[in-house]
Scaffold this motif. Structure first.
Motif, PDB file in Angstrom:
ATOM      1  N   ARG A 271       9.807  10.203 -13.788  1.00 50.25           N
ATOM      2  CA  ARG A 271      10.410   8.902 -14.125  1.00 50.25           C
ATOM      3  C   ARG A 271      10.928   8.870 -15.564  1.00 50.25           C
ATOM      4  O   ARG A 271      11.998   8.333 -15.821  1.00 50.25           O
ATOM      5  CB  ARG A 271       9.387   7.786 -13.916  1.00 50.25           C
ATOM      6  CG  ARG A 271       9.030   7.537 -12.470  1.00 50.25           C
ATOM      7  CD  ARG A 271       8.018   6.402 -12.300  1.00 50.25           C
ATOM      8  NE  ARG A 271       8.520   5.119 -12.735  1.00 50.25           N
ATOM      9  CZ  ARG A 271       9.288   4.304 -12.008  1.00 50.25           C
ATOM     10  NH1 ARG A 271       9.647   4.669 -10.807  1.00 50.25           N
ATOM     11  NH2 ARG A 271       9.690   3.151 -12.492  1.00 50.25           N
ATOM     12  N   ASN A 272      10.155   9.415 -16.503  1.00 51.52           N
ATOM     13  CA  ASN A 272      10.567   9.351 -17.910  1.00 51.52           C
ATOM     14  C   ASN A 272      11.842  10.161 -18.161  1.00 51.52           C
ATOM     15  O   ASN A 272      12.709   9.741 -18.922  1.00 51.52           O
ATOM     16  CB  ASN A 272       9.438   9.787 -18.849  1.00 51.52           C
ATOM     17  CG  ASN A 272       9.022  11.227 -18.647  1.00 51.52           C
ATOM     18  OD1 ASN A 272       8.968  11.739 -17.526  1.00 51.52           O
ATOM     19  ND2 ASN A 272       8.718  11.912 -19.738  1.00 51.52           N
TER      20      ASN A 272
ATOM     21  N   TYR B  48      23.156   1.650 -10.528  1.00 46.77           N
ATOM     22  CA  TYR B  48      23.901   2.496 -11.445  1.00 46.77           C
ATOM     23  C   TYR B  48      25.189   2.899 -10.740  1.00 46.77           C
ATOM     24  O   TYR B  48      25.146   3.425  -9.630  1.00 46.77           O
ATOM     25  CB  TYR B  48      23.087   3.741 -11.807  1.00 46.77           C
ATOM     26  CG  TYR B  48      21.811   3.418 -12.533  1.00 46.77           C
ATOM     27  CD1 TYR B  48      21.780   3.336 -13.917  1.00 46.77           C
ATOM     28  CD2 TYR B  48      20.633   3.176 -11.829  1.00 46.77           C
ATOM     29  CE1 TYR B  48      20.596   3.035 -14.593  1.00 46.77           C
ATOM     30  CE2 TYR B  48      19.447   2.875 -12.497  1.00 46.77           C
ATOM     31  CZ  TYR B  48      19.442   2.803 -13.869  1.00 46.77           C
ATOM     32  OH  TYR B  48      18.285   2.507 -14.534  1.00 46.77           O
TER      33      TYR B  48
ATOM     34  N   GLN C  23      15.306   9.134  -8.039  1.00 44.57           N
ATOM     35  CA  GLN C  23      14.036   9.846  -8.217  1.00 44.57           C
ATOM     36  C   GLN C  23      13.652  10.597  -6.950  1.00 44.57           C
ATOM     37  O   GLN C  23      13.238  11.752  -7.003  1.00 44.57           O
ATOM     38  CB  GLN C  23      12.939   8.880  -8.642  1.00 44.57           C
ATOM     39  CG  GLN C  23      11.686   9.601  -9.069  1.00 44.57           C
ATOM     40  CD  GLN C  23      10.619   8.663  -9.571  1.00 44.57           C
ATOM     41  OE1 GLN C  23      10.578   7.497  -9.215  1.00 44.57           O
ATOM     42  NE2 GLN C  23       9.742   9.198 -10.403  1.00 44.57           N
TER      43      GLN C  23
ATOM     44  N   LEU D 238      19.485   8.530 -17.395  1.00 47.96           N
ATOM     45  CA  LEU D 238      20.277   7.369 -17.001  1.00 47.96           C
ATOM     46  C   LEU D 238      20.702   6.573 -18.239  1.00 47.96           C
ATOM     47  O   LEU D 238      21.858   6.159 -18.348  1.00 47.96           O
ATOM     48  CB  LEU D 238      19.497   6.489 -16.028  1.00 47.96           C
ATOM     49  CG  LEU D 238      19.323   7.054 -14.620  1.00 47.96           C
ATOM     50  CD1 LEU D 238      18.289   6.248 -13.848  1.00 47.96           C
ATOM     51  CD2 LEU D 238      20.643   7.108 -13.876  1.00 47.96           C
ATOM     52  N   GLY D 239      19.779   6.389 -19.187  1.00 47.06           N
ATOM     53  CA  GLY D 239      20.108   5.684 -20.426  1.00 47.06           C
ATOM     54  C   GLY D 239      21.200   6.377 -21.213  1.00 47.06           C
ATOM     55  O   GLY D 239      22.119   5.726 -21.732  1.00 47.06           O
TER      56      GLY D 239
ATOM     57  N   LEU E   4      14.173  10.892 -15.843  1.00 48.39           N
ATOM     58  CA  LEU E   4      15.260  10.183 -15.182  1.00 48.39           C
ATOM     59  C   LEU E   4      15.696   8.975 -15.998  1.00 48.39           C
ATOM     60  O   LEU E   4      16.895   8.747 -16.193  1.00 48.39           O
ATOM     61  CB  LEU E   4      14.840   9.769 -13.774  1.00 48.39           C
ATOM     62  CG  LEU E   4      15.888   8.984 -12.981  1.00 48.39           C
ATOM     63  CD1 LEU E   4      17.180   9.775 -12.827  1.00 48.39           C
ATOM     64  CD2 LEU E   4      15.311   8.606 -11.617  1.00 48.39           C
ATOM     65  N   SER E   5      14.746   8.205 -16.499  1.00 44.78           N
ATOM     66  CA  SER E   5      15.067   7.036 -17.306  1.00 44.78           C
ATOM     67  C   SER E   5      15.866   7.434 -18.542  1.00 44.78           C
ATOM     68  O   SER E   5      16.863   6.780 -18.901  1.00 44.78           O
ATOM     69  CB  SER E   5      13.781   6.328 -17.710  1.00 44.78           C
ATOM     70  OG  SER E   5      14.070   5.189 -18.477  1.00 44.78           O
ATOM     71  N   ASP E   6      15.459   8.524 -19.188  1.00 43.35           N
ATOM     72  CA  ASP E   6      16.178   9.019 -20.368  1.00 43.35           C
ATOM     73  C   ASP E   6      17.605   9.406 -20.015  1.00 43.35           C
ATOM     74  O   ASP E   6      18.549   9.031 -20.705  1.00 43.35           O
ATOM     75  CB  ASP E   6      15.434  10.221 -20.963  1.00 43.35           C
ATOM     76  CG  ASP E   6      16.179  10.826 -22.124  1.00 43.35           C
ATOM     77  OD1 ASP E   6      16.232  10.187 -23.196  1.00 43.35           O
ATOM     78  OD2 ASP E   6      16.735  11.940 -21.960  1.00 43.35           O
TER      79      ASP E   6
ATOM     80  N   PHE F  89      17.433   3.477  -9.048  1.00 45.63           N
ATOM     81  CA  PHE F  89      16.511   4.363  -9.758  1.00 45.63           C
ATOM     82  C   PHE F  89      15.612   5.125  -8.781  1.00 45.63           C
ATOM     83  O   PHE F  89      15.506   6.352  -8.847  1.00 45.63           O
ATOM     84  CB  PHE F  89      15.663   3.552 -10.748  1.00 45.63           C
ATOM     85  CG  PHE F  89      14.810   4.409 -11.636  1.00 45.63           C
ATOM     86  CD1 PHE F  89      15.266   4.786 -12.879  1.00 45.63           C
ATOM     87  CD2 PHE F  89      13.553   4.845 -11.222  1.00 45.63           C
ATOM     88  CE1 PHE F  89      14.477   5.579 -13.716  1.00 45.63           C
ATOM     89  CE2 PHE F  89      12.762   5.646 -12.044  1.00 45.63           C
ATOM     90  CZ  PHE F  89      13.237   6.012 -13.288  1.00 45.63           C
TER      91      PHE F  89
END
Length: 148
Positions: free
Chosen positions: A51-52, A81, A44, A58-59, A54-56, A40
């Motif tokens: 972060r939000n 990942y 980034q 990746l999910g 990227l997190s979205d 992660f």
């Protein structure tokens, strides 16, 4: 702003594909995964994305079966990942986007990164679709057959 209508019911493979990978961050995550980025924080740093977001992304890529999350290869508490077989199948798309960009978005002599074959160290030749007989296939010689 509402998200666009989902293409899951669309009969067009391009529309369905874009529904999963058609935004900037998703494609750049996939590009970085091909370049060996797995954590992660490394995504980034490479992308400079919040972060939000990227997190979205990746999910979504995990949910779509393009990336998988696995324990870190170094035995640490981190997770990595990795591209799934479906994710690895996107390689020709990333190469095609790269080569189109090289041809159309850089001035002659302007420096840019180059994709090379690890075995030879030479640039990857320009990809082009071919017929079953090996002839170059151009868009004027194709058509889409719509599903009735």
């Amino acid at each position: 702003m509402p998200r666009h209508k989902t293409a899951s019911a669309d009969t067009c493979p391009v529309a369905r594909s874009l529904d999963l990978i058609g935004d900037r961050w998703s494609l750049l995550v996939i590009r970085d995964a091909f370049d060996g980025v797995q954590r992660f924080g490394d995504f980034q740093r490479s992308l400079g994305v919040a972060r939000n977001i990227l997190s979205d992304r990746l999910g979504r890529l995990i949910e779509a079966g393009i990336l998988a999350l696995q324990p870190a290869s170094d035995g640490s508490a981190y997770q990595e990942y990795v591209l799934t077989p479906a994710g690895k199948g996107l390689f020709p798309i990333v190469v095609a986007l790269r080569q189109w960009g090289e041809q159309h978005l850089f001035e002659p002599g302007e420096p840019h990164s180059v994709l090379v074959d690890k075995r030879t160290g030479k640039p990857v030749p320009v990809m082009a679709p071919r017929t079953g007989q090996g002839r170059l296939l151009v868009s004027d010689h194709t058509q889409v057959k719509k599903v009735p």
